[in-house]
Design an enzyme around this catalytic site. Structure first.
Site, PDB file in Angstrom:
ATOM      1  N   ARG A   1      14.744  14.435 -18.546  1.00  0.00           N
ATOM      2  CA  ARG A   1      14.155  15.589 -19.244  1.00  0.00           C
ATOM      3  C   ARG A   1      14.857  16.878 -18.825  1.00  0.00           C
ATOM      4  O   ARG A   1      14.963  17.815 -19.619  1.00  0.00           O
ATOM      5  CB  ARG A   1      12.654  15.659 -18.957  1.00  0.00           C
TER       6      ARG A   1
ATOM      7  N   SER B   1      -2.422  14.067 -14.557  1.00  0.00           N
ATOM      8  CA  SER B   1      -3.099  14.364 -15.822  1.00  0.00           C
ATOM      9  C   SER B   1      -3.348  13.101 -16.642  1.00  0.00           C
ATOM     10  O   SER B   1      -4.451  12.903 -17.175  1.00  0.00           O
ATOM     11  CB  SER B   1      -2.297  15.385 -16.629  1.00  0.00           C
TER      12      SER B   1
ATOM     13  N   HIS C   1       1.400  19.528  -9.792  1.00  0.00           N
ATOM     14  CA  HIS C   1       1.629  18.842 -11.065  1.00  0.00           C
ATOM     15  C   HIS C   1       2.159  19.853 -12.079  1.00  0.00           C
ATOM     16  O   HIS C   1       3.264  20.359 -11.934  1.00  0.00           O
ATOM     17  CB  HIS C   1       0.332  18.173 -11.534  1.00  0.00           C
TER      18      HIS C   1
ATOM     19  N   ASP D   1      10.759  20.405 -14.506  1.00  0.00           N
ATOM     20  CA  ASP D   1      10.315  21.787 -14.305  1.00  0.00           C
ATOM     21  C   ASP D   1      11.451  22.713 -13.889  1.00  0.00           C
ATOM     22  O   ASP D   1      11.334  23.937 -14.022  1.00  0.00           O
ATOM     23  CB  ASP D   1       9.215  21.827 -13.238  1.00  0.00           C
TER      24      ASP D   1
ATOM     25  N   HIS E   1      10.703  14.129  -7.162  1.00  0.00           N
ATOM     26  CA  HIS E   1       9.736  13.522  -8.072  1.00  0.00           C
ATOM     27  C   HIS E   1       9.096  12.337  -7.367  1.00  0.00           C
ATOM     28  O   HIS E   1       9.736  11.665  -6.551  1.00  0.00           O
ATOM     29  CB  HIS E   1      10.418  13.067  -9.369  1.00  0.00           C
TER      30      HIS E   1
END
Length: 471
Positions: free
Chosen positions: A362, A277, A307, A408, A353
């Protein structure tokens, strides 16, 4: 690095450092506000000339310095590991994770202003940090929050454009359509048509980016309410900040959900420039497409399963575990289910990742949020078990460089706990967050006059011939 000093803020940071002794040792650099100026635009106007000169010096002094060798594996492997972009707002370290203008996520949680004492950082504070490289005061953040609210009005034609789509259309399709419909108000597009000098490109870009950041929560909330809540729109609350207002417009007014949204938007905002993105937004903008066109393109990249769509897939997979094995699944049963997933040719979503080689920070800060607010939630406990079970299995497979959970792996469980259960919508939340990072860098792209992106491509025949000659 240059240190901008302010007695009051330094005192505040020293006090925090007493409570958090590791902070002063771990912050590599920290630019502290010197000015009480509440206007972000004027702050940027002061910073841009010195950064322009800095870039000129880098070009003149180091323009011919090599940054590494390009291998065939890199060309065939999605350009992984290939240094090829300038991205000022954040830098991703394989071991440490993301740093926003030099600050890690835990450091941002300590020094960025919050809505309440000890709360999660306000996304407006991160926006200020990304644009200026300086930690803002609470007054500056409040001023920016007020400005964003003043820019957040959505023209009726945007709603009509979304309404022209079937209500069954994917939320990302509807969201991107709304962003494209906003494009007709682009100040950059109007200025370019009138013949603006390139040294001024950044100013209408700034206007577009601030307006876009301000408007995307309302567009995203409209999409959510249209699909899942019978189209009952909730107006913005002028007393709330960016993250709190987003939660409110979605229909969630609990203080913990508002805190979660502040954290969510902040940690999802930026992840350097090489991801799909961010790179897409930069690439399209390099052709002088305005911020609306560029961000809409970025959203279409974010919608891909490899993504941003991954956060949707994680919750659906976790729920499939519960459906088949129950909430009280043992670790041995979970191992069997993970192997079943892998042996069927699928991946375990939320793990691995492209750059990181350790657990995503995160993920860690979301886990800390869960331990604080929902330690007994069954799905959170299942996520905790996955953290123990999945990495050793992926390591045993030997096919992945990073077996650890990413961002995620956790976000869906938190959202689900507070009532936002529609996993199909989750990527839209990611998109709203990513506007802050992509737009911040886009302003600097224009200010620094970065070039049109045009890498060289080759054919398989060219590769074969070149490698034979080099052998």
């Amino acid at each position: 690095m240059v240190f901008f000093r302010s007695v009051s803020l330094l005192t505040k940071l020293r006090n925090r450092a007493v409570q958090q002794p590791s902070l002063t040792n771990s912050v590599r650099w920290l630019q502290i506000q010197t000015s009480s100026d509440l206007d972000l635009h004027s702050q940027l106007k002061e910073l841009i000339p010195e950064q322009q000169e800095r870039l000129k010096k880098i070009k003149s002094d180091y323009g011919k310095v090599q940054l590494g060798n390009i291998t065939v594996d890199m060309v065939l492997g999605g350009m992984r590991g290939m240094t090829g972009l300038l991205w000022e707002t954040s830098l991703l370290d394989p071991d440490e994770g993301i740093r926003f203008r030099g600050l890690s996520i835990p450091e941002c949680q300590k020094v960025l202003p919050a809505a309440k004492p000890g709360g999660e950082p306000l996304p407006e504070g991160l926006l200020w940090l990304l644009l200026t490289g300086k930690v803002p005061t609470k007054e500056q953040v409040d001023s920016l929050s007020k400005e964003l609210r003043s820019r957040a009005t959505i023209p009726d034609h945007v709603y009509k454009a979304i309404d022209a789509l079937p209500v069954t259309a994917h939320p990302m399709t509807q969201f991107t359509t709304g962003v494209m419909a906003l494009q007709v108000q682009s100040e950059f597009s109007k200025a370019y048509e009138k013949g603006i000098h390139k040294s001024k490109y950044w100013e209408p870009t700034y206007e577009d980016c601030l307006s876009l950041i301000a408007q995307v929560p309302a567009v995203a909330a409209y999409v959510y309410r249209r699909i899942y809540k019978n189209g009952e729109r909730i107006p913005m609350d002028d007393s709330l900040d960016y993250g709190g207002n987003f939660a409110h417009m979605l229909g969630f007014d609990g203080p913990e959900m508002q805190e979660l949204m502040r954290l969510y938007v902040t940690i999802h905002s930026d992840h350097e420039g090489g991801n799909v993105s961010a790179h897409t937004g930069h690439l399209v903008a390099s052709a002088l497409s305005d911020p609306y066109l560029s961000f809409a393109a970025a959203l279409n990249g974010l919608a891909g399963p490899l993504h941003g769509l991954a956060n949707q897939e994680v919750l659906l997979w976790i729920k499939s575990v519960v459906d088949e094995c129950g909430e009280n699944i043992t670790k041995d049963q979970l191992k069997d289910y993970v192997w079943k997933t892998l042996n069927s040719g699928k991946v375990v979503p939320g793990f691995g990742h492209g750059v990181l080689r350790k657990t995503d920070p995160r993920y860690i800060c979301q886990r800390e949020f869960a331990l604080k607010h929902l330690p007994d939630d069954p799905l959170f406990q299942l996520v905790s078990k996955l953290y123990d079970v999945v990495p050793p299995i992926l390591t045993e497979l030997g096919k992945v460089k990073n077996p650890w959970p990413n961002v995620d792996a956790h976000s869906g469980v938190l959202l689900n706990y507070y009532g936002l259960t529609e996993a199909r919508y989750y990527t839209v939340l990611f998109g709203v967050s990513r506007a802050i990072g992509i737009c911040s860098q886009l302003i600097w792209d224009r200010a620094l006059g970065l070039a049109l992106e045009r890498p060289k491509s080759v054919t398989m025949e060219w590769l074969e011939n070149h490698c034979k000659k080099s052998a």
